[in-house]
Scaffold this motif. Structure first.
Motif, PDB file in Angstrom:
ATOM      1  N   MET A  95       0.827  -1.206   0.000  1.00  0.00           N
ATOM      2  CA  MET A  95       0.000   0.000   0.000  1.00  0.00           C
ATOM      3  C   MET A  95       0.861   1.256   0.000  1.00  0.00           C
ATOM      4  N   LEU A  96       1.922   1.256   0.791  1.00  0.00           N
ATOM      5  CA  LEU A  96       2.811   2.414   0.833  1.00  0.00           C
ATOM      6  C   LEU A  96       3.506   2.621  -0.517  1.00  0.00           C
ATOM      7  N   THR A  97       3.885   1.518  -1.132  1.00  0.00           N
ATOM      8  CA  THR A  97       4.494   1.605  -2.464  1.00  0.00           C
ATOM      9  C   THR A  97       3.522   2.193  -3.469  1.00  0.00           C
ATOM     10  N   LYS A  98       2.257   1.756  -3.389  1.00  0.00           N
ATOM     11  CA  LYS A  98       1.242   2.272  -4.303  1.00  0.00           C
ATOM     12  C   LYS A  98       0.999   3.759  -4.091  1.00  0.00           C
ATOM     13  N   ILE A  99       1.027   4.193  -2.832  1.00  0.00           N
ATOM     14  CA  ILE A  99       0.862   5.616  -2.533  1.00  0.00           C
ATOM     15  C   ILE A  99       2.040   6.411  -3.087  1.00  0.00           C
ATOM     16  N   GLY A 100       3.212   5.793  -3.091  1.00  0.00           N
ATOM     17  CA  GLY A 100       4.399   6.466  -3.623  1.00  0.00           C
ATOM     18  C   GLY A 100       5.249   7.130  -2.561  1.00  0.00           C
TER      19      GLY A 100
ATOM     20  N   LYS B 172      12.435  -5.692  13.512  1.00  0.00           N
ATOM     21  CA  LYS B 172      11.274  -6.281  14.175  1.00  0.00           C
ATOM     22  C   LYS B 172      10.053  -6.363  13.257  1.00  0.00           C
ATOM     23  N   GLY B 173      10.201  -5.857  12.023  1.00  0.00           N
ATOM     24  CA  GLY B 173       9.128  -5.998  11.050  1.00  0.00           C
ATOM     25  C   GLY B 173       8.235  -4.792  10.903  1.00  0.00           C
ATOM     26  N   ALA B 174       8.490  -3.726  11.639  1.00  0.00           N
ATOM     27  CA  ALA B 174       7.696  -2.507  11.495  1.00  0.00           C
ATOM     28  C   ALA B 174       8.091  -1.778  10.211  1.00  0.00           C
ATOM     29  N   LEU B 175       7.231  -0.851   9.792  1.00  0.00           N
ATOM     30  CA  LEU B 175       7.493  -0.028   8.615  1.00  0.00           C
ATOM     31  C   LEU B 175       7.528   1.436   9.030  1.00  0.00           C
ATOM     32  N   ILE B 176       8.498   2.180   8.515  1.00  0.00           N
ATOM     33  CA  ILE B 176       8.577   3.608   8.781  1.00  0.00           C
ATOM     34  C   ILE B 176       8.623   4.332   7.449  1.00  0.00           C
ATOM     35  N   ALA B 177       7.517   4.986   7.110  1.00  0.00           N
ATOM     36  CA  ALA B 177       7.434   5.785   5.886  1.00  0.00           C
ATOM     37  C   ALA B 177       7.779   7.231   6.235  1.00  0.00           C
ATOM     38  N   THR B 178       8.452   7.907   5.328  1.00  0.00           N
ATOM     39  CA  THR B 178       8.925   9.263   5.613  1.00  0.00           C
ATOM     40  C   THR B 178       8.523  10.222   4.503  1.00  0.00           C
ATOM     41  N   VAL B 179       7.975  11.368   4.929  1.00  0.00           N
ATOM     42  CA  VAL B 179       7.655  12.460   4.008  1.00  0.00           C
ATOM     43  C   VAL B 179       8.535  13.645   4.377  1.00  0.00           C
ATOM     44  N   LYS B 180       9.386  14.067   3.455  1.00  0.00           N
ATOM     45  CA  LYS B 180      10.273  15.192   3.736  1.00  0.00           C
ATOM     46  C   LYS B 180       9.475  16.481   3.893  1.00  0.00           C
ATOM     47  N   GLY B 181       9.883  17.292   4.859  1.00  0.00           N
ATOM     48  CA  GLY B 181       9.240  18.569   5.093  1.00  0.00           C
ATOM     49  C   GLY B 181      10.179  19.722   4.835  1.00  0.00           C
ATOM     50  N   THR B 182       9.658  20.935   4.974  1.00  0.00           N
ATOM     51  CA  THR B 182      10.469  22.138   4.773  1.00  0.00           C
ATOM     52  C   THR B 182      11.636  22.168   5.752  1.00  0.00           C
TER      53      THR B 182
ATOM     54  N   LEU C  30      -1.465   9.855   4.347  1.00  0.00           N
ATOM     55  CA  LEU C  30      -0.335   9.769   3.420  1.00  0.00           C
ATOM     56  C   LEU C  30      -0.795   9.915   1.972  1.00  0.00           C
ATOM     57  N   LYS C  31      -1.875   9.252   1.645  1.00  0.00           N
ATOM     58  CA  LYS C  31      -2.409   9.344   0.287  1.00  0.00           C
ATOM     59  C   LYS C  31      -2.808  10.780  -0.041  1.00  0.00           C
ATOM     60  N   GLN C  32      -3.425  11.437   0.918  1.00  0.00           N
ATOM     61  CA  GLN C  32      -3.850  12.821   0.723  1.00  0.00           C
ATOM     62  C   GLN C  32      -2.643  13.745   0.538  1.00  0.00           C
ATOM     63  N   ILE C  33      -1.610  13.539   1.336  1.00  0.00           N
ATOM     64  CA  ILE C  33      -0.398  14.359   1.219  1.00  0.00           C
ATOM     65  C   ILE C  33       0.194  14.237  -0.180  1.00  0.00           C
TER      66      ILE C  33
END
Length: 353
Positions: free
Chosen positions: A36-41, A49-59, A199-202
């Motif tokens: 899903m995160l890949t599809k969102i881009g 431990k198997g967790a996922l951390i997605a990152t959106v760069k900010g100003t 995330l999708k909205q961003i």
């Protein structure tokens, strides 16, 4: 600009609650989350431990924010294959056996098969056993009736069932005409859904965040340590997005976003919590400020682990937590609105400047 897509949110929530993911058995749902995160881009990393951390760069890339929700749920493991062929269970997470008595379940065998069953008292039949209603609901009396032709431990083992196999509880998802969402495991798949939607909205609306923001999807929260490691070093604020506890003496309800001031771990960061309240007031977001007496979160786990962050907690109000849960779409809507307002707001110390 639309902040909340009701139909899409409810559909995604149903999809996630349909995926079995008791703590310790989360590889499948985390792979789904990665897809899903890949599809969102959005870029993400997977922790050991198997967790996922997605990152959106900010100003501002020097001071980071982190939002977390968890995909793991309550469940059980096979403790014993009984001489009768039925199964004794060992609990995963904090619930009571009466909350799952009579529930359908799935036994996930080590060879990858899914075998159906029902969680029952051994002494269920009122035509046979005395005092059925007063017997304790505990590991001694609760068992799984396996939906296969088996009357012995040997026959059950021939099915591939063994001690240590995971057992998941049916979610029984329903969305009513009156706007209620009923399902097991709304804790915390409701919040996970809202983070994915944010995330999708961003990405779709090309929102510019004031700070680099991490979306931490954890997978061990129900056993106490989902988000207490791998926190990016520049993180200043850590928000756990998790359920609001409803019951006698509580302000939280199923129609607003619940902001937690204190739980069993102690008070949350005062100034950050007050900022969340101010954002709700400024944006006409219905909220309730509350204290949860028997509760801990990934944010409090991170504090215990020694991370130097400001921590806070908010989320949708969930009725009958750790049982057959319910919330209303209004609570999801207000939680989504507070998430949106928060990620676009200045940090509290910069407001003071």
């Amino acid at each position: 600009m639309s902040i909340f897509n009701e139909k899409e949110t409810v559909q995604l929530l149903e999809t996630l609650t349909n995926i079995a993911s008791p703590s310790g058995f989360t590889t499948n749902i985390m792979n789904v989350m990665a897809d899903m995160l890949t599809k969102i881009g959005v870029d993400f990393v997977r922790t050991n431990k198997g967790a996922l951390i997605a990152t959106v760069k900010g100003t501002n890339d020097e001071r980071h924010r982190l939002l977390t929700a968890h995909t793991d749920t309550l469940g059980a493991m096979v403790k014993e294959v009984k001489p009768s062929g039925r199964l004794a269970l060992s609990m995963i997470g904090g619930f009571r056996w009466n909350a799952v008595e009579g529930e359908y379940c799935t036994i996930h065998t080590a060879r990858g098969e899914a075998i159906r069953g029902t969680i029952l008292m051994h002494e269920t039949s009122v035509h046979v056993y005395d005092g059925v209603g007063t017997l304790p609901r505990d590991e001694k009396h609760i068992e799984v009736r396996v939906d296969e032709k088996t009357t012995s431990a040997e026959q059950t083992r021939q099915l591939g069932i063994e001690v240590g196999d995971f057992v998941s509880f049916d979610n029984r998802f329903e969305y009513t005409k009156s706007g209620f969402v009923k399902s097991r495991h709304l804790d915390d798949k409701a919040s996970t859904t809202l983070l994915l939607q944010l995330l999708k909205q961003i990405k779709e609306q090309q929102l510019i965040l004031p700070y680099t923001t991490h979306f931490y999807i954890s997978n061990n929260e129900e056993i106490g340590y989902g988000g207490n490691a791998s926190v990016p070093e520049k993180t200043v604020e850590y928000i756990a997005v998790d359920m609001g506890a409803i019951g006698d003496g509580q302000q939280s309800d199923e129609y607003t976003v619940s902001i937690c001031a204190k739980d069993s771990s102690g008070p949350y960061h005062y100034e950050l919590t007050r900022q969340l309240v101010a954002l709700a007031n400024d944006n006409d977001i219905d909220y309730k400020l509350d204290i949860y007496p028997h509760y801990g979160s990934d944010a409090s786990a991170a504090i215990r682990a020694g991370f130097d962050v400001r921590h806070a907690l908010f989320g949708a109000g969930i009725e009958s937590s750790h049982a057959y849960e319910r919330t209303h779409v209004d609570s999801l809507r207000h939680t989504a609105a507070l998430l949106h307002a928060y990620v676009l707001s200045p940090m509290i110390d910069e407001l003071e400047d």
